[in-house]
Motif scaffolding. Structure first.
Motif, PDB file in Angstrom:
ATOM      1  N   TYR A 120      -2.974 -19.425 -10.925  1.00  0.00           N
ATOM      2  CA  TYR A 120      -1.615 -18.894 -10.805  1.00  0.00           C
ATOM      3  C   TYR A 120      -1.614 -17.385 -11.040  1.00  0.00           C
ATOM      4  CZ  TYR A 120       0.138 -23.683 -10.988  1.00  0.00           C
ATOM      5  OH  TYR A 120       0.388 -25.001 -10.720  1.00  0.00           O
ATOM      6  N   LEU A 121      -0.679 -16.733 -10.358  1.00  0.00           N
ATOM      7  CA  LEU A 121      -0.415 -15.314 -10.560  1.00  0.00           C
ATOM      8  C   LEU A 121       1.063 -15.126 -10.827  1.00  0.00           C
ATOM      9  CD1 LEU A 121      -0.819 -12.208 -10.357  1.00  0.00           C
ATOM     10  CD2 LEU A 121      -0.553 -12.457  -7.878  1.00  0.00           C
ATOM     11  N   ASN A 122       1.379 -14.564 -11.988  1.00  0.00           N
ATOM     12  CA  ASN A 122       2.758 -14.172 -12.300  1.00  0.00           C
ATOM     13  C   ASN A 122       2.834 -12.652 -12.217  1.00  0.00           C
ATOM     14  OD1 ASN A 122       3.350 -16.847 -12.802  1.00  0.00           O
ATOM     15  ND2 ASN A 122       3.040 -16.672 -15.009  1.00  0.00           N
ATOM     16  N   LEU A 123       3.687 -12.162 -11.354  1.00  0.00           N
ATOM     17  CA  LEU A 123       3.772 -10.724 -11.120  1.00  0.00           C
ATOM     18  C   LEU A 123       5.190 -10.240 -11.368  1.00  0.00           C
ATOM     19  CD1 LEU A 123       2.081  -8.296 -10.145  1.00  0.00           C
ATOM     20  CD2 LEU A 123       2.855  -8.789  -7.833  1.00  0.00           C
ATOM     21  N   THR A 124       5.299  -9.237 -12.226  1.00  0.00           N
ATOM     22  CA  THR A 124       6.591  -8.644 -12.550  1.00  0.00           C
ATOM     23  C   THR A 124       6.521  -7.147 -12.264  1.00  0.00           C
ATOM     24  OG1 THR A 124       6.977 -10.275 -14.295  1.00  0.00           O
ATOM     25  CG2 THR A 124       8.319  -8.271 -14.331  1.00  0.00           C
ATOM     26  N   VAL A 125       7.434  -6.670 -11.417  1.00  0.00           N
ATOM     27  CA  VAL A 125       7.487  -5.258 -11.055  1.00  0.00           C
ATOM     28  C   VAL A 125       8.870  -4.737 -11.428  1.00  0.00           C
ATOM     29  CG1 VAL A 125       7.135  -3.550  -9.241  1.00  0.00           C
ATOM     30  CG2 VAL A 125       5.942  -5.744  -9.121  1.00  0.00           C
ATOM     31  N   THR A 126       8.927  -3.733 -12.283  1.00  0.00           N
ATOM     32  CA  THR A 126      10.197  -3.206 -12.755  1.00  0.00           C
ATOM     33  C   THR A 126      10.270  -1.697 -12.532  1.00  0.00           C
ATOM     34  OG1 THR A 126       9.320  -2.904 -14.989  1.00  0.00           O
ATOM     35  CG2 THR A 126      10.404  -5.006 -14.520  1.00  0.00           C
ATOM     36  N   ASP A 127      11.474  -1.163 -12.683  1.00  0.00           N
ATOM     37  CA  ASP A 127      11.735   0.278 -12.559  1.00  0.00           C
ATOM     38  C   ASP A 127      11.172   0.842 -11.252  1.00  0.00           C
ATOM     39  OD1 ASP A 127      12.940   0.235 -15.034  1.00  0.00           O
ATOM     40  OD2 ASP A 127      11.106   0.777 -16.101  1.00  0.00           O
TER      41      ASP A 127
ATOM     42  N   SER B 278      -2.000  -8.586   8.148  1.00  0.00           N
ATOM     43  CA  SER B 278      -3.240  -9.318   8.435  1.00  0.00           C
ATOM     44  C   SER B 278      -3.101 -10.792   8.072  1.00  0.00           C
ATOM     45  CB  SER B 278      -4.404  -8.696   7.663  1.00  0.00           C
ATOM     46  OG  SER B 278      -5.578  -9.459   7.820  1.00  0.00           O
ATOM     47  N   ASN B 279      -3.793 -11.623   8.833  1.00  0.00           N
ATOM     48  CA  ASN B 279      -3.807 -13.054   8.548  1.00  0.00           C
ATOM     49  C   ASN B 279      -4.931 -13.445   7.591  1.00  0.00           C
ATOM     50  OD1 ASN B 279      -5.684 -12.347  10.512  1.00  0.00           O
ATOM     51  ND2 ASN B 279      -5.750 -14.410  11.383  1.00  0.00           N
ATOM     52  N   TYR B 280      -5.689 -12.450   7.103  1.00  0.00           N
ATOM     53  CA  TYR B 280      -6.789 -12.711   6.175  1.00  0.00           C
ATOM     54  C   TYR B 280      -6.379 -12.553   4.713  1.00  0.00           C
ATOM     55  CZ  TYR B 280      -9.929 -12.506  10.200  1.00  0.00           C
ATOM     56  OH  TYR B 280     -10.563 -12.740  11.412  1.00  0.00           O
ATOM     57  N   ILE B 281      -5.156 -12.159   4.477  1.00  0.00           N
ATOM     58  CA  ILE B 281      -4.682 -11.936   3.105  1.00  0.00           C
ATOM     59  C   ILE B 281      -3.732 -13.042   2.682  1.00  0.00           C
ATOM     60  CG2 ILE B 281      -4.878  -9.440   3.416  1.00  0.00           C
ATOM     61  CD1 ILE B 281      -1.744  -9.425   3.471  1.00  0.00           C
ATOM     62  N   LYS B 282      -3.444 -13.067   1.387  1.00  0.00           N
ATOM     63  CA  LYS B 282      -2.420 -13.960   0.858  1.00  0.00           C
ATOM     64  C   LYS B 282      -1.260 -13.091   0.357  1.00  0.00           C
ATOM     65  CE  LYS B 282      -5.608 -17.603  -0.668  1.00  0.00           C
ATOM     66  NZ  LYS B 282      -5.104 -18.618   0.273  1.00  0.00           N
ATOM     67  N   PRO B 283      -0.204 -12.927   1.157  1.00  0.00           N
ATOM     68  CA  PRO B 283       0.910 -12.061   0.736  1.00  0.00           C
ATOM     69  C   PRO B 283       1.650 -12.649  -0.460  1.00  0.00           C
ATOM     70  CG  PRO B 283       1.444 -13.257   2.758  1.00  0.00           C
ATOM     71  CD  PRO B 283       0.012 -13.545   2.472  1.00  0.00           C
ATOM     72  N   ILE B 284       1.972 -11.777  -1.402  1.00  0.00           N
ATOM     73  CA  ILE B 284       2.722 -12.193  -2.593  1.00  0.00           C
ATOM     74  C   ILE B 284       4.215 -11.949  -2.370  1.00  0.00           C
ATOM     75  CG2 ILE B 284       2.982 -11.947  -5.079  1.00  0.00           C
ATOM     76  CD1 ILE B 284       0.286 -13.036  -4.147  1.00  0.00           C
ATOM     77  N   PHE B 285       4.599 -10.723  -2.135  1.00  0.00           N
ATOM     78  CA  PHE B 285       5.955 -10.398  -1.700  1.00  0.00           C
ATOM     79  C   PHE B 285       5.995  -8.966  -1.192  1.00  0.00           C
ATOM     80  CE2 PHE B 285       6.297  -9.582  -6.360  1.00  0.00           C
ATOM     81  CZ  PHE B 285       6.495  -8.207  -6.304  1.00  0.00           C
TER      82      PHE B 285
ATOM     83  N   ASN C  25       6.567  -0.032 -12.637  1.00  0.00           N
ATOM     84  CA  ASN C  25       5.776  -0.635 -13.702  1.00  0.00           C
ATOM     85  C   ASN C  25       5.367  -2.031 -13.262  1.00  0.00           C
ATOM     86  OD1 ASN C  25       6.266   1.648 -15.338  1.00  0.00           O
ATOM     87  ND2 ASN C  25       8.151   0.750 -16.131  1.00  0.00           N
ATOM     88  N   VAL C  26       4.079  -2.327 -13.374  1.00  0.00           N
ATOM     89  CA  VAL C  26       3.547  -3.589 -12.858  1.00  0.00           C
ATOM     90  C   VAL C  26       2.865  -4.352 -13.987  1.00  0.00           C
ATOM     91  CG1 VAL C  26       1.997  -4.667 -11.188  1.00  0.00           C
ATOM     92  CG2 VAL C  26       3.171  -2.526 -10.598  1.00  0.00           C
ATOM     93  N   GLN C  27       3.292  -5.592 -14.160  1.00  0.00           N
ATOM     94  CA  GLN C  27       2.616  -6.493 -15.099  1.00  0.00           C
ATOM     95  C   GLN C  27       2.101  -7.699 -14.329  1.00  0.00           C
ATOM     96  OE1 GLN C  27       4.788  -9.042 -17.913  1.00  0.00           O
ATOM     97  NE2 GLN C  27       3.506  -8.211 -19.551  1.00  0.00           N
ATOM     98  N   SER C  28       0.776  -7.919 -14.400  1.00  0.00           N
ATOM     99  CA  SER C  28       0.167  -9.053 -13.704  1.00  0.00           C
ATOM    100  C   SER C  28      -0.418 -10.008 -14.732  1.00  0.00           C
ATOM    101  CB  SER C  28      -0.924  -8.577 -12.748  1.00  0.00           C
ATOM    102  OG  SER C  28      -1.956  -7.896 -13.430  1.00  0.00           O
ATOM    103  N   VAL C  29      -0.142 -11.280 -14.545  1.00  0.00           N
ATOM    104  CA  VAL C  29      -0.678 -12.333 -15.410  1.00  0.00           C
ATOM    105  C   VAL C  29      -1.392 -13.338 -14.517  1.00  0.00           C
ATOM    106  CG1 VAL C  29      -0.148 -14.084 -17.147  1.00  0.00           C
ATOM    107  CG2 VAL C  29       1.260 -12.017 -16.975  1.00  0.00           C
ATOM    108  N   MET C  30      -2.707 -13.430 -14.666  1.00  0.00           N
ATOM    109  CA  MET C  30      -3.501 -14.348 -13.853  1.00  0.00           C
ATOM    110  C   MET C  30      -4.195 -15.354 -14.750  1.00  0.00           C
ATOM    111  SD  MET C  30      -5.056 -11.912 -10.835  1.00  0.00           S
ATOM    112  CE  MET C  30      -5.153 -10.321 -11.634  1.00  0.00           C
TER     113      MET C  30
END
Length: 438
Positions: A47-54, A95-102, A147-152
Protein backbone atom coordinates in the motif's frame (compact mmCIF):
# COMPACT_ATOMS: atom_id res chain seq x y z
CA UNK A 1 39.98 17.68 19.30
CA UNK A 2 37.10 17.09 21.72
CA UNK A 3 34.82 19.27 19.63
CA UNK A 4 35.48 17.02 16.64
CA UNK A 5 33.94 14.12 18.53
CA UNK A 6 30.88 16.14 19.56
CA UNK A 7 30.13 17.72 16.18
CA UNK A 8 28.38 14.78 14.50
CA UNK A 9 26.45 13.98 17.67
CA UNK A 10 24.75 17.38 17.66
CA UNK A 11 24.45 17.27 13.89
CA UNK A 12 22.50 14.02 14.13
CA UNK A 13 19.84 15.58 16.34
CA UNK A 14 19.24 18.50 14.08
CA UNK A 15 19.50 17.08 10.65
CA UNK A 16 16.17 15.33 10.06
CA UNK A 17 13.46 13.88 12.22
CA UNK A 18 12.91 10.43 10.69
CA UNK A 19 14.82 7.64 9.04
CA UNK A 20 11.93 5.52 7.95
CA UNK A 21 9.61 4.41 5.18
CA UNK A 22 7.37 7.32 6.22
CA UNK A 23 8.99 10.28 4.51
CA UNK A 24 8.19 13.96 4.47
CA UNK A 25 9.53 16.24 1.74
CA UNK A 26 9.19 19.94 1.00
CA UNK A 27 9.18 21.18 -2.59
CA UNK A 28 9.56 24.91 -3.16
CA UNK A 29 9.16 26.66 -6.55
CA UNK A 30 10.44 23.61 -8.41
CA UNK A 31 9.93 23.36 -12.17
CA UNK A 32 11.73 20.05 -12.78
CA UNK A 33 9.79 17.79 -15.13
CA UNK A 34 10.51 14.71 -12.99
CA UNK A 35 11.13 14.48 -9.24
CA UNK A 36 11.71 11.00 -7.76
CA UNK A 37 10.81 10.82 -4.07
CA UNK A 38 11.38 7.37 -2.67
CA UNK A 39 11.55 3.68 -3.57
CA UNK A 40 10.08 0.67 -1.83
CA UNK A 41 9.96 -3.07 -2.36
CA UNK A 42 6.30 -4.09 -2.39
CA UNK A 43 4.83 -7.55 -1.98
CA UNK A 44 1.51 -8.61 -3.52
CA UNK A 45 -0.31 -6.78 -0.72
CA UNK A 46 1.45 -3.43 -0.64
CA UNK A 47 0.00 0.00 0.00
CA UNK A 48 0.93 3.62 -0.61
CA UNK A 49 -0.66 6.43 1.38
CA UNK A 50 0.16 9.79 -0.15
CA UNK A 51 -0.69 13.16 1.34
CA UNK A 52 0.13 16.39 -0.50
CA UNK A 53 -0.60 19.69 1.24
CA UNK A 54 0.02 23.42 0.74
CA UNK A 55 0.03 23.06 -3.04
CA UNK A 56 0.91 26.27 -4.84
CA UNK A 57 1.29 26.74 -8.61
CA UNK A 58 3.10 29.66 -10.23
CA UNK A 59 0.79 29.77 -13.27
CA UNK A 60 -3.00 29.85 -12.91
CA UNK A 61 -5.12 27.63 -15.10
CA UNK A 62 -2.60 25.13 -16.58
CA UNK A 63 -3.58 21.65 -17.77
CA UNK A 64 -3.33 19.95 -14.40
CA UNK A 65 -3.80 16.48 -15.92
CA UNK A 66 -0.14 16.78 -16.92
CA UNK A 67 0.94 17.22 -13.29
CA UNK A 68 0.80 14.40 -10.80
CA UNK A 69 2.31 11.34 -9.11
CA UNK A 70 2.92 7.82 -10.33
CA UNK A 71 4.76 4.61 -9.46
CA UNK A 72 7.16 2.83 -11.78
CA UNK A 73 9.88 0.21 -11.69
CA UNK A 74 13.41 0.76 -13.02
CA UNK A 75 12.60 -1.36 -16.07
CA UNK A 76 9.34 0.43 -16.83
CA UNK A 77 11.05 3.82 -16.50
CA UNK A 78 13.40 2.87 -19.32
CA UNK A 79 10.34 2.10 -21.44
CA UNK A 80 8.85 5.48 -20.56
CA UNK A 81 12.05 7.26 -21.61
CA UNK A 82 12.01 5.39 -24.90
CA UNK A 83 8.40 6.47 -25.50
CA UNK A 84 9.32 10.09 -24.79
CA UNK A 85 12.31 9.97 -27.14
CA UNK A 86 10.20 8.54 -29.97
CA UNK A 87 7.43 11.11 -29.33
CA UNK A 88 4.87 8.41 -28.67
CA UNK A 89 3.81 10.36 -25.59
CA UNK A 90 4.30 13.97 -24.49
CA UNK A 91 4.29 13.32 -20.75
CA UNK A 92 5.37 10.40 -18.58
CA UNK A 93 1.90 10.42 -17.01
CA UNK A 94 0.51 9.30 -20.39
CA UNK A 95 2.58 6.12 -20.50
CA UNK A 96 0.97 2.72 -20.13
CA UNK A 97 4.07 1.42 -18.30
CA UNK A 98 3.42 3.38 -15.11
CA UNK A 99 0.94 3.10 -12.27
CA UNK A 100 -0.70 6.55 -11.95
CA UNK A 101 -1.55 7.61 -8.41
CA UNK A 102 -3.38 10.88 -9.09
CA UNK A 103 -3.09 14.06 -11.11
CA UNK A 104 -3.63 17.62 -9.97
CA UNK A 105 -6.86 18.02 -11.92
CA UNK A 106 -8.43 16.19 -8.96
CA UNK A 107 -7.55 18.96 -6.54
CA UNK A 108 -10.25 19.66 -3.96
CA UNK A 109 -9.95 23.41 -4.53
CA UNK A 110 -9.25 23.91 -8.24
CA UNK A 111 -9.24 27.68 -7.89
CA UNK A 112 -5.54 28.79 -7.95
CA UNK A 113 -6.24 31.58 -5.49
CA UNK A 114 -6.53 29.04 -2.67
CA UNK A 115 -3.04 28.34 -1.28
CA UNK A 116 -4.18 25.46 0.96
CA UNK A 117 -5.19 22.95 -1.70
CA UNK A 118 -4.37 19.38 -0.83
CA UNK A 119 -4.69 15.76 -1.95
CA UNK A 120 -4.92 12.59 0.08
CA UNK A 121 -5.13 9.12 -1.40
CA UNK A 122 -4.40 5.48 -0.71
CA UNK A 123 -3.21 3.18 -3.48
CA UNK A 124 -3.01 -0.62 -3.38
CA UNK A 125 -0.02 -2.23 -5.08
CA UNK A 126 -0.74 -5.83 -6.02
CA UNK A 127 2.43 -6.39 -8.06
CA UNK A 128 5.51 -7.62 -6.23
CA UNK A 129 8.37 -5.39 -7.36
CA UNK A 130 10.64 -2.48 -6.45
CA UNK A 131 8.71 0.72 -7.22
CA UNK A 132 9.78 4.35 -7.24
CA UNK A 133 7.37 7.16 -6.35
CA UNK A 134 7.76 9.91 -8.95
CA UNK A 135 6.25 13.37 -9.44
CA UNK A 136 5.81 14.55 -13.03
CA UNK A 137 5.37 18.14 -14.15
CA UNK A 138 4.88 18.33 -17.91
CA UNK A 139 3.68 21.94 -18.03
CA UNK A 140 6.47 24.22 -19.31
CA UNK A 141 7.71 26.88 -16.86
CA UNK A 142 5.28 25.75 -14.18
CA UNK A 143 6.77 26.07 -10.69
CA UNK A 144 5.26 23.87 -8.02
CA UNK A 145 5.45 24.20 -4.23
CA UNK A 146 4.03 21.54 -1.92
CA UNK A 147 4.59 19.34 1.13
CA UNK A 148 4.61 15.61 0.43
CA UNK A 149 4.24 12.79 2.92
CA UNK A 150 4.54 9.24 1.59
CA UNK A 151 3.78 6.13 3.64
CA UNK A 152 4.65 2.81 2.01
CA UNK A 153 4.13 -0.56 3.63
CA UNK A 154 3.23 -4.20 3.05
CA UNK A 155 0.33 -6.00 4.73
CA UNK A 156 0.85 -9.54 5.99
CA UNK A 157 -2.54 -11.31 5.75
CA UNK A 158 -1.37 -14.21 7.94
CA UNK A 159 -0.31 -12.14 10.93
CA UNK A 160 -2.61 -9.18 10.16
CA UNK A 161 0.33 -6.80 10.62
CA UNK A 162 1.87 -3.97 8.61
CA UNK A 163 5.53 -4.02 7.59
CA UNK A 164 7.06 -0.63 6.84
CA UNK A 165 10.40 -2.07 5.77
CA UNK A 166 10.97 -2.76 2.10
CA UNK A 167 10.47 -6.39 1.06
CA UNK A 168 14.22 -7.03 0.87
CA UNK A 169 14.91 -5.48 4.28
CA UNK A 170 12.21 -7.00 6.46
CA UNK A 171 14.63 -9.53 8.00
CA UNK A 172 17.23 -6.91 8.97
CA UNK A 173 16.16 -6.58 12.65
CA UNK A 174 16.74 -10.30 13.19
CA UNK A 175 20.06 -10.23 11.30
CA UNK A 176 21.40 -7.32 13.33
CA UNK A 177 20.27 -8.92 16.58
CA UNK A 178 22.04 -12.20 15.75
CA UNK A 179 25.29 -10.34 15.07
CA UNK A 180 24.80 -8.39 18.31
CA UNK A 181 24.66 -11.70 20.21
CA UNK A 182 27.80 -12.88 18.42
CA UNK A 183 29.73 -9.77 19.43
CA UNK A 184 28.35 -10.04 22.95
CA UNK A 185 29.76 -13.57 23.15
CA UNK A 186 33.10 -12.49 21.69
CA UNK A 187 33.24 -9.63 24.18
CA UNK A 188 32.77 -12.09 27.05
CA UNK A 189 35.49 -14.34 25.61
CA UNK A 190 37.82 -11.35 25.31
CA UNK A 191 37.18 -10.27 28.92
CA UNK A 192 37.96 -13.83 30.06
CA UNK A 193 41.16 -13.80 27.98
CA UNK A 194 42.27 -10.50 29.47
CA UNK A 195 41.64 -11.79 32.99
CA UNK A 196 43.37 -15.12 32.38
CA UNK A 197 46.45 -13.50 30.84
CA UNK A 198 46.35 -10.27 32.80
CA UNK A 199 50.13 -10.28 33.36
CA UNK A 200 50.75 -9.80 29.64
CA UNK A 201 47.87 -7.42 28.89
CA UNK A 202 48.71 -4.08 27.29
CA UNK A 203 46.65 -0.93 26.87
CA UNK A 204 45.87 -1.83 23.26
CA UNK A 205 43.97 -4.91 24.47
CA UNK A 206 41.60 -2.77 26.55
CA UNK A 207 41.14 -0.50 23.54
CA UNK A 208 40.22 -3.56 21.46
CA UNK A 209 37.60 -4.44 24.08
CA UNK A 210 36.16 -0.92 23.84
CA UNK A 211 35.91 -1.23 20.04
CA UNK A 212 34.05 -4.52 20.39
CA UNK A 213 31.63 -3.08 22.96
CA UNK A 214 30.87 -0.09 20.74
CA UNK A 215 30.29 -2.40 17.79
CA UNK A 216 27.87 -4.50 19.86
CA UNK A 217 25.91 -1.43 21.00
CA UNK A 218 25.88 -0.15 17.42
CA UNK A 219 24.25 -3.40 16.29
CA UNK A 220 21.79 -3.33 19.20
CA UNK A 221 20.59 0.17 18.37
CA UNK A 222 20.44 -0.68 14.68
CA UNK A 223 18.24 -3.63 15.65
CA UNK A 224 15.88 -1.37 17.58
CA UNK A 225 15.96 1.23 14.82
CA UNK A 226 14.95 -1.24 12.12
CA UNK A 227 12.49 -3.00 14.43
CA UNK A 228 10.58 0.20 15.17
CA UNK A 229 10.59 1.19 11.51
CA UNK A 230 9.28 -2.26 10.61
CA UNK A 231 6.36 -1.96 13.03
CA UNK A 232 5.51 1.74 12.95
CA UNK A 233 7.35 3.34 10.03
CA UNK A 234 9.38 5.59 12.33
CA UNK A 235 12.56 5.01 14.34
CA UNK A 236 11.23 6.84 17.44
CA UNK A 237 14.68 8.24 18.27
CA UNK A 238 16.59 4.97 17.98
CA UNK A 239 18.25 6.28 14.82
CA UNK A 240 19.94 9.00 16.90
CA UNK A 241 21.53 6.41 19.20
CA UNK A 242 22.50 4.34 16.18
CA UNK A 243 24.26 7.30 14.54
CA UNK A 244 26.08 8.20 17.77
CA UNK A 245 27.45 4.69 18.29
CA UNK A 246 28.11 4.27 14.59
CA UNK A 247 30.30 7.37 14.76
CA UNK A 248 32.11 6.17 17.89
CA UNK A 249 32.59 2.71 16.42
CA UNK A 250 34.00 4.12 13.18
CA UNK A 251 36.41 6.44 14.97
CA UNK A 252 37.68 3.77 17.35
CA UNK A 253 38.02 1.10 14.64
CA UNK A 254 40.18 3.28 12.42
CA UNK A 255 42.16 4.42 15.47
CA UNK A 256 42.68 0.78 16.47
CA UNK A 257 44.01 -0.11 13.02
CA UNK A 258 46.44 2.80 13.22
CA UNK A 259 47.58 1.90 16.76
CA UNK A 260 48.09 -1.76 15.92
CA UNK A 261 49.91 -0.75 12.77
CA UNK A 262 52.33 1.34 14.80
CA UNK A 263 52.86 -1.40 17.38
CA UNK A 264 51.72 0.94 20.14
CA UNK A 265 51.83 -0.49 23.69
CA UNK A 266 52.97 -4.00 22.73
CA UNK A 267 56.04 -3.06 20.65
CA UNK A 268 56.62 0.47 21.93
CA UNK A 269 54.98 2.66 24.59
CA UNK A 270 54.62 5.84 22.54
CA UNK A 271 53.66 7.19 19.13
CA UNK A 272 56.03 9.06 16.85
CA UNK A 273 55.09 12.45 15.42
CA UNK A 274 54.26 11.10 11.97
CA UNK A 275 52.04 8.44 13.53
CA UNK A 276 50.22 11.09 15.56
CA UNK A 277 49.71 13.07 12.34
CA UNK A 278 47.94 10.07 10.82
CA UNK A 279 45.47 10.08 13.70
CA UNK A 280 45.05 13.86 13.41
CA UNK A 281 44.09 13.34 9.76
CA UNK A 282 41.92 10.24 10.23
CA UNK A 283 39.75 11.49 13.11
CA UNK A 284 38.46 14.70 11.42
CA UNK A 285 37.93 12.79 8.17
CA UNK A 286 35.85 10.25 10.07
CA UNK A 287 33.76 13.14 11.40
CA UNK A 288 33.10 14.31 7.83
CA UNK A 289 32.43 10.74 6.73
CA UNK A 290 29.84 10.18 9.46
CA UNK A 291 28.09 13.48 8.74
CA UNK A 292 27.91 12.53 5.06
CA UNK A 293 26.51 9.10 5.99
CA UNK A 294 23.79 10.71 8.13
CA UNK A 295 22.78 13.00 5.26
CA UNK A 296 22.70 10.09 2.80
CA UNK A 297 20.57 7.90 5.08
CA UNK A 298 18.14 10.64 6.04
CA UNK A 299 17.70 12.05 2.53
CA UNK A 300 16.49 8.79 1.04
CA UNK A 301 17.56 7.41 -2.35
CA UNK A 302 16.62 10.59 -4.24
CA UNK A 303 17.34 13.38 -1.77
CA UNK A 304 18.55 16.81 -2.79
CA UNK A 305 22.35 17.02 -3.22
CA UNK A 306 22.52 13.28 -2.56
CA UNK A 307 25.07 12.70 -5.32
CA UNK A 308 27.39 15.35 -3.87
CA UNK A 309 27.23 13.86 -0.40
CA UNK A 310 27.89 10.38 -1.80
CA UNK A 311 30.99 11.67 -3.54
CA UNK A 312 32.14 13.35 -0.33
CA UNK A 313 31.62 10.13 1.60
CA UNK A 314 33.44 8.05 -1.02
CA UNK A 315 36.47 10.35 -1.25
CA UNK A 316 36.81 10.77 2.52
CA UNK A 317 36.41 7.05 3.11
CA UNK A 318 39.10 6.22 0.55
CA UNK A 319 41.49 8.73 2.13
CA UNK A 320 40.90 7.22 5.59
CA UNK A 321 41.40 3.69 4.31
CA UNK A 322 44.68 4.66 2.63
CA UNK A 323 45.90 6.64 5.65
CA UNK A 324 45.56 3.72 8.08
CA UNK A 325 47.87 1.61 5.89
CA UNK A 326 50.88 3.90 6.34
CA UNK A 327 51.65 2.94 9.97
CA UNK A 328 51.61 -0.76 9.03
CA UNK A 329 54.05 -0.09 6.17
CA UNK A 330 56.33 1.89 8.51
CA UNK A 331 56.31 -0.91 11.08
CA UNK A 332 57.19 -3.51 8.44
CA UNK A 333 60.14 -1.42 7.25
CA UNK A 334 61.35 -0.91 10.83
CA UNK A 335 61.19 -4.64 11.55
CA UNK A 336 63.14 -5.42 8.39
CA UNK A 337 65.82 -2.91 9.37
CA UNK A 338 65.98 -4.22 12.94
CA UNK A 339 66.33 -7.79 11.72
CA UNK A 340 69.60 -6.90 10.03
CA UNK A 341 71.14 -5.21 13.07
CA UNK A 342 69.97 -6.64 16.42
CA UNK A 343 70.83 -10.32 15.84
CA UNK A 344 67.30 -11.52 16.64
CA UNK A 345 66.31 -12.67 13.19
CA UNK A 346 63.75 -15.29 14.24
CA UNK A 347 61.82 -12.96 16.52
CA UNK A 348 61.79 -10.17 13.95
CA UNK A 349 60.73 -12.61 11.23
CA UNK A 350 57.75 -13.64 13.36
CA UNK A 351 56.74 -10.03 13.91
CA UNK A 352 57.37 -9.17 10.27
CA UNK A 353 55.20 -12.05 9.09
CA UNK A 354 52.39 -11.01 11.43
CA UNK A 355 52.43 -7.38 10.27
CA UNK A 356 52.49 -8.44 6.63
CA UNK A 357 49.48 -10.64 7.22
CA UNK A 358 47.72 -7.79 8.97
CA UNK A 359 48.55 -5.46 6.09
CA UNK A 360 47.02 -7.88 3.59
CA UNK A 361 43.96 -8.51 5.75
CA UNK A 362 43.30 -4.77 6.20
CA UNK A 363 43.47 -4.27 2.42
CA UNK A 364 41.14 -7.24 1.83
CA UNK A 365 38.71 -5.96 4.47
CA UNK A 366 38.63 -2.49 2.97
CA UNK A 367 38.24 -3.82 -0.57
CA UNK A 368 35.49 -6.26 0.37
CA UNK A 369 33.39 -3.86 2.45
CA UNK A 370 33.78 -0.94 0.03
CA UNK A 371 33.75 -2.64 -3.38
CA UNK A 372 32.48 -6.21 -3.21
CA UNK A 373 29.54 -5.41 -0.93
CA UNK A 374 28.53 -2.47 -3.16
CA UNK A 375 28.68 -4.71 -6.23
CA UNK A 376 26.63 -7.36 -4.43
CA UNK A 377 23.95 -4.83 -3.51
CA UNK A 378 23.87 -3.57 -7.10
CA UNK A 379 23.38 -6.94 -8.79
CA UNK A 380 21.06 -8.71 -6.35
CA UNK A 381 17.30 -8.49 -6.56
CA UNK A 382 15.46 -6.10 -4.26
CA UNK A 383 14.10 -9.16 -2.43
CA UNK A 384 17.63 -10.01 -1.29
CA UNK A 385 18.88 -6.60 -0.19
CA UNK A 386 19.68 -8.16 3.17
CA UNK A 387 22.53 -10.18 1.60
CA UNK A 388 24.70 -7.06 1.34
CA UNK A 389 24.28 -6.41 5.06
CA UNK A 390 25.12 -10.03 5.92
CA UNK A 391 28.22 -9.97 3.69
CA UNK A 392 29.49 -6.71 5.22
CA UNK A 393 28.86 -7.88 8.79
CA UNK A 394 30.53 -11.26 8.17
CA UNK A 395 33.59 -9.50 6.73
CA UNK A 396 33.72 -7.16 9.73
CA UNK A 397 33.32 -10.08 12.12
CA UNK A 398 36.13 -11.96 10.39
CA UNK A 399 38.37 -8.91 10.61
CA UNK A 400 37.65 -8.50 14.34
CA UNK A 401 38.35 -12.19 15.00
CA UNK A 402 41.60 -12.12 13.01
CA UNK A 403 42.79 -8.99 14.80
CA UNK A 404 41.87 -10.27 18.25
CA UNK A 405 43.41 -13.71 17.75
CA UNK A 406 46.71 -12.54 16.27
CA UNK A 407 47.23 -9.65 18.68
CA UNK A 408 45.88 -11.34 21.82
CA UNK A 409 47.93 -11.17 25.02
CA UNK A 410 50.49 -13.97 25.16
CA UNK A 411 52.12 -15.38 28.27
CA UNK A 412 55.13 -17.12 26.76
CA UNK A 413 58.41 -15.40 25.91
CA UNK A 414 59.19 -16.04 22.23
CA UNK A 415 62.92 -15.55 22.88
CA UNK A 416 63.07 -18.75 24.97
CA UNK A 417 61.46 -20.99 22.36
CA UNK A 418 63.99 -20.44 19.55
CA UNK A 419 67.04 -22.64 18.95
CA UNK A 420 70.11 -21.95 16.80
CA UNK A 421 68.76 -23.75 13.74
CA UNK A 422 65.57 -21.68 13.77
CA UNK A 423 67.61 -18.52 14.17
CA UNK A 424 69.80 -19.41 11.18
CA UNK A 425 66.78 -20.33 9.08
CA UNK A 426 65.09 -17.06 9.96
CA UNK A 427 68.21 -15.08 9.08
CA UNK A 428 68.37 -16.79 5.72
CA UNK A 429 64.69 -16.08 5.10
CA UNK A 430 65.23 -12.40 5.84
CA UNK A 431 68.07 -12.28 3.33
CA UNK A 432 65.71 -13.59 0.67
CA UNK A 433 63.07 -11.10 1.70
CA UNK A 434 64.27 -8.06 -0.21
CA UNK A 435 61.93 -8.66 -3.13
CA UNK A 436 58.88 -8.00 -0.94
CA UNK A 437 57.47 -4.65 -1.98
CA UNK A 438 54.47 -2.85 -0.59
Amino acid sequence: MKSLFLLPLFFTFFLLTTRAEIRFSEIRSDQRSTIPFDEFGFTHSGYLNLTVTDISLSTPGPDLSLVGFFLCTHESWLQVLEQLQENEIQCSLQSNYIKPIFTFDHLENPNPTYPTRHLNTSFKVSESNLFTLVFANCVPNLKVSMNVQSVMYNFNPKTKTYDYLSAGKTSLPLIYFVFFLVYLFLGAVWVYTLYKKRLSVHRIHFFMLAVMILKAFNLLFETEDKSYIKRTGSAHGWDVLFYIFSFLKGITLFTLIVLIGTGWSFLKPYLQDKEKKVLIVVIPLQVVSNVAQVVIDESGPYGENLYTWKQVFLVVDIICCCAVLFPIVWSIKKLREAARTDGKAAVNLMKLTLFRQYYVVVICYIYFTRVVVYALESITSYKYQWTGVVAAELATLGFYVFTGYNFRPKMHNPYLAIDDEEEEAAAEALKLDDEFEL
